[in-house]
Design an enzyme around this catalytic site. Structure first.
Site, PDB file in Angstrom:
ATOM      1  N   ARG A 135       0.835  -1.196   0.000  1.00 13.64           N
ATOM      2  CA  ARG A 135       0.000   0.000   0.000  1.00 13.64           C
ATOM      3  C   ARG A 135       0.874   1.252   0.000  1.00 13.64           C
ATOM      4  O   ARG A 135       1.950   1.294   0.598  1.00 13.64           O
ATOM      5  CB  ARG A 135      -0.887  -0.017   1.249  1.00 13.64           C
ATOM      6  CG  ARG A 135      -1.877   1.137   1.386  1.00 13.64           C
ATOM      7  CD  ARG A 135      -2.976   1.044   0.373  1.00 13.64           C
ATOM      8  NE  ARG A 135      -4.138   1.867   0.753  1.00 13.64           N
ATOM      9  CZ  ARG A 135      -5.032   2.328  -0.107  1.00 13.64           C
ATOM     10  NH1 ARG A 135      -4.915   2.065  -1.396  1.00 13.64           N
ATOM     11  NH2 ARG A 135      -6.068   3.033   0.302  1.00 13.64           N
ATOM     12  N   THR A 426      -9.493   0.118  -9.302  1.00  9.15           N
ATOM     13  CA  THR A 426      -8.661  -1.019  -8.960  1.00  9.15           C
ATOM     14  C   THR A 426      -8.743  -2.117 -10.004  1.00  9.15           C
ATOM     15  O   THR A 426      -9.534  -2.062 -10.935  1.00  9.15           O
ATOM     16  CB  THR A 426      -9.087  -1.599  -7.594  1.00  9.15           C
ATOM     17  OG1 THR A 426     -10.530  -1.648  -7.562  1.00  9.15           O
ATOM     18  CG2 THR A 426      -8.628  -0.765  -6.451  1.00  9.15           C
ATOM     19  N   ASP A 466      -7.767   8.425  -0.050  1.00  2.05           N
ATOM     20  CA  ASP A 466      -8.416   7.371   0.721  1.00  2.05           C
ATOM     21  C   ASP A 466      -8.370   7.663   2.218  1.00  2.05           C
ATOM     22  O   ASP A 466      -8.995   6.956   3.006  1.00  2.05           O
ATOM     23  CB  ASP A 466      -7.751   6.018   0.450  1.00  2.05           C
ATOM     24  CG  ASP A 466      -8.464   5.240  -0.644  1.00  2.05           C
ATOM     25  OD1 ASP A 466      -9.472   5.746  -1.171  1.00  2.05           O
ATOM     26  OD2 ASP A 466      -8.019   4.129  -0.978  1.00  2.05           O
ATOM     27  N   SER A 491      -8.038   0.997   3.030  1.00  2.00           N
ATOM     28  CA  SER A 491      -8.461   0.515   1.716  1.00  2.00           C
ATOM     29  C   SER A 491      -9.685  -0.382   1.868  1.00  2.00           C
ATOM     30  O   SER A 491     -10.001  -0.849   2.963  1.00  2.00           O
ATOM     31  CB  SER A 491      -7.320  -0.275   1.065  1.00  2.00           C
ATOM     32  OG  SER A 491      -7.755  -0.962  -0.092  1.00  2.00           O
ATOM     33  N   SER A 492     -10.374  -0.604   0.752  1.00  2.00           N
ATOM     34  CA  SER A 492     -11.469  -1.573   0.711  1.00  2.00           C
ATOM     35  C   SER A 492     -11.078  -2.839  -0.037  1.00  2.00           C
ATOM     36  O   SER A 492     -11.891  -3.748  -0.189  1.00  2.00           O
ATOM     37  CB  SER A 492     -12.687  -0.957   0.023  1.00  2.00           C
ATOM     38  OG  SER A 492     -13.160   0.158   0.722  1.00  2.00           O
ATOM     39  N   GLY A 515     -13.999   0.008  -5.580  1.00  2.00           N
ATOM     40  CA  GLY A 515     -14.158   0.949  -4.481  1.00  2.00           C
ATOM     41  C   GLY A 515     -14.704   0.294  -3.233  1.00  2.00           C
ATOM     42  O   GLY A 515     -14.466  -0.882  -2.949  1.00  2.00           O
TER      43      GLY A 515
END
Length: 628
Positions: A135, A426, A466, A491-492, A515
């Site tokens: 990340r 993503t 984010d 994050s998701s 998302g």
């Protein structure tokens, strides 16, 4: 019966009547998403989920079978690269690296070396599951007021995104290099060749890429060169699908990284160009520095796992991703309900699952952030007793409306309510190699085309958006996901691997872009395979729906659950209903054969067809393929 046996009835121009004619469960399963035709617009109320990328239609896809291995990902050219690497004797991580480099070229709106990623890796030989955290991190000079305007109020989303301010330190290359050192079989340099060749020789722009460019054309043009001339025609319109696009600058960048490792990216000329692009933006400069790049470190974290329906051990990413936690929370609360009896695509199922989402998202918003900076009660959030108590809040007669976070075991200190937009763009890939190693990888540059800052042939992320745009909530409580120097934004992303809870055998790999709705997409697919006995493609096809931290329940517009019966039934139970375009991009692979003891895999639905089965989301352009 395989999904490919059925033919979906296309909707009429009204968008609903053709779909509602599909009455039998078998057809519901086979045709589970929106029907063919032109993309439809969202009708979300203000503040509700909006897809981070535009829809590109619906193309029915048949399940794929193979005997040696399986690759499922977002673009056929990338899938081909991964399959070829496996055929050369590469490992699952080798294939993932080659595939991601090609995605950087053919799906630049979604992911790339200017962004970050999470990887779950199952090492079959060592019988060990690892969570690699690549990340992005906030610059060392970032402060909690990073996204506060001169008026003292949080900036608007696009005002924060476009330019250098939103760019975090990219992490994907450093993380992939470490994973390759531990698990790779082929030389690092060889893994870049497919993307280099496509960059130099050119590739045909896909329909999805062209539509994504068209949606962002005005913003791309406003950011100027080199992105404008790369993505747009001279008149400012998007380059058309089928146009041949070459990227010699990216080829040169990839050659440098192939020869010099990740250091070639994080130090030297490439790093200097990245920092210059960010800090010298004419209207929205950022704070990224050379020290941020050279000092970036990946993390190897402990995966989170829980048993679902006794037989299945479901594992996901820990914080700073909320994906694994929230998927496991949702599944844990749904243990109370007999979803098999409810069946898919019914009012009761949509209601019960959406209520579980509400409770899980409420906890997510309050507690989940970078665990290196704040205390995240991860074990408490997925504790079985805690989730049983949370599940008792779900009534089948009436929605709870706006949910309230619980108090899981291990909570420390007061937490403020987050206000992060959570709209990452993503990509997801799922791979199982011939040795039984597996990769579930979700990568991102955040919004479509990231920050729109292009350097040496690749786009930079806008992952810093984010973070919560405010450091404290209205009550003055500190928000866990606030901006802090060196911190990783929540994050998701929810890369997931499923095992046999009794034997530890690998059963399947699944995940999606999309998302904050990634959590719903991934959970839906697990429910489809486990509770409803669907194969991986059928589970991916199922209509999307869900809820977050509000009273709105979103159902996929034009899908088999977008009917008057379900909409009116939800409203009667107190739901606010939104018809939404859900652009999921699920890609999954499962063990479909027989074990040495003669037993079939738990997710095997047609063991004679091949040792592995793969599925790709009909809402995007991906595919699944393996070596025969």
């Amino acid at each position: 019966m395989p999904a490919s046996v059925f033919r979906c009835i296309p909707p009429r121009s009204t968008g609903l009547s053709g779909i509602t004619a599909l009455a039998t469960l078998s057809t519901l399963v086979a045709c589970g998403g929106i029907g063919p035709g032109t993309p439809v617009a969202t009708s979300e109320p203000p503040g509700q989920y909006l897809p981070p990328e535009p829809p590109s239609g619906y193309t029915s896809k048949a399940i794929s079978y193979a005997n040696k291995d399986m690759v499922a990902a977002a673009n056929p050219l990338a899938v081909r690269a991964g399959v070829d690497i496996l055929a050369q004797g590469g490992s699952a991580i080798d294939a993932a690296i080659a595939l991601q480099m090609v995605l950087n070229l053919v799906e630049p709106q979604s992911s790339g070396i200017g962004g970050g990623a999470f990887v779950l890796y199952f090492d079959k030989g060592a019988n060990k599951l690892l969570a690699y955290d690549g990340r992005e991190t906030a610059p060392g000079s970032a402060s909690p007021d990073l996204f506060t305007g001169s008026d003292g109020k949080p900036l608007g989303f696009l005002a924060a995104v476009d330019g250098g301010l939103s760019v975090g330190t990219p992490g994907v290359l450093r993380m992939l290099e470490a994973a390759h050192r531990a698990h790779g079989k082929l030389p690092w340099k060889a893994l870049f060749e497919p993307a280099i060749q496509l960059s130099e020789n050119g590739f045909a722009i896909s329909q999805r890429m062209s539509l994504s460019i068209a949606e962002a054309a005005a913003r791309i043009k406003a950011q100027g060169e080199p992105g404008a001339s790369y993505f747009l025609n001279a008149d400012g319109t998007a380059k058309a699908a089928g146009s041949i696009l070459k990227n010699p600058e990216l080829a040169a960048t990839l050659r440098a990284v192939a020869a010099g490792g990740a250091d070639a990216f994080y130090q030297g000329d490439i790093a200097r160009d990245i920092v210059a692009k960010v800090r010298n933006h004419p209207s929205n400069p950022g704070r990224l520095s050379l020290d941020d790049l050279s000092g970036y470190t990946y993390k190897v974290r402990e995966p989170l796992c829980s048993v679902y329906r006794v037989q299945y051990r479901v594992c996901g990413m820990p914080a700073p991703s909320s994906g694994g936690i929230t998927v496991l929370q949702t599944l844990g609360m749904l243990q109370r309900f007999d979803l098999t009896a409810m069946q898919p695509n019914t009012l009761d199922t949509v209601h019960a699952v959406s209520e579980a989402y509400r409770l899980a998202y409420a906890d997510r918003a309050l507690y989940v952030a970078d665990p290196d900076f704040v205390s995240v009660p991860q074990a408490g959030l997925i504790d079985a007793d805690y989730l049983r108590e949370r599940a008792r809040l779900i009534s089948m007669q009436k929605t709870m409306g706006t949910p309230v976070a619980g108090t899981p075991p291990g909570v420390q200190g007061a937490k403020g309510q987050d206000n992060a937009p959570a709209l990452p763009s993503t990509s997801h890939l799922s791979i199982i190699d011939s040795a039984g190693n597996a990769v579930s990888m979700t990568s991102s540059i955040e919004n479509g085309f990231g920050s729109l800052q292009m350097v040496r042939g690749f786009l930079l992320n806008n992952q810093l958006t984010d973070f919560s745009f405010s450091a404290t909530d209205a009550a003055g409580k500190p928000i866990a996901n606030r901006v802090q120097a060196g911190k990783r934004p929540r994050s998701s992303m929810a890369p997931t691997i499923i095992f046999n809870a009794s034997t530890g055998d690998l059963e399947g790999v699944i995940g999606s872009p999309g998302g904050s709705a990634i959590i719903q997409y991934t959970t839906k697919s697990i429910l489809g395979m486990v509770d409803w006995g669907l194969n991986v493609q059928q589970a991916i096809n199922l209509p999307n729906f869900g809820a977050q931290t509000n009273a709105t329940t979103s159902i996929e517009k034009g899908s088999l659950i977008d009917t008057a019966v379900i909409r009116d039934g939800l409203k009667a139970r107190g739901h606010t209903v939104a018809q939404t375009v859900f652009t999921s991009g699920l890609h999954g692979a499962v063990f479909n054969g027989l074990r040495a003891n003669g037993t079939a895999g738990l997710l095997a639905r047609n063991p004679g067809a091949g040792a592995y089965a793969g599925g790709a989301d009909p809402r995007r352009e991906g595919s699944a393929q393996g070596n025969p």
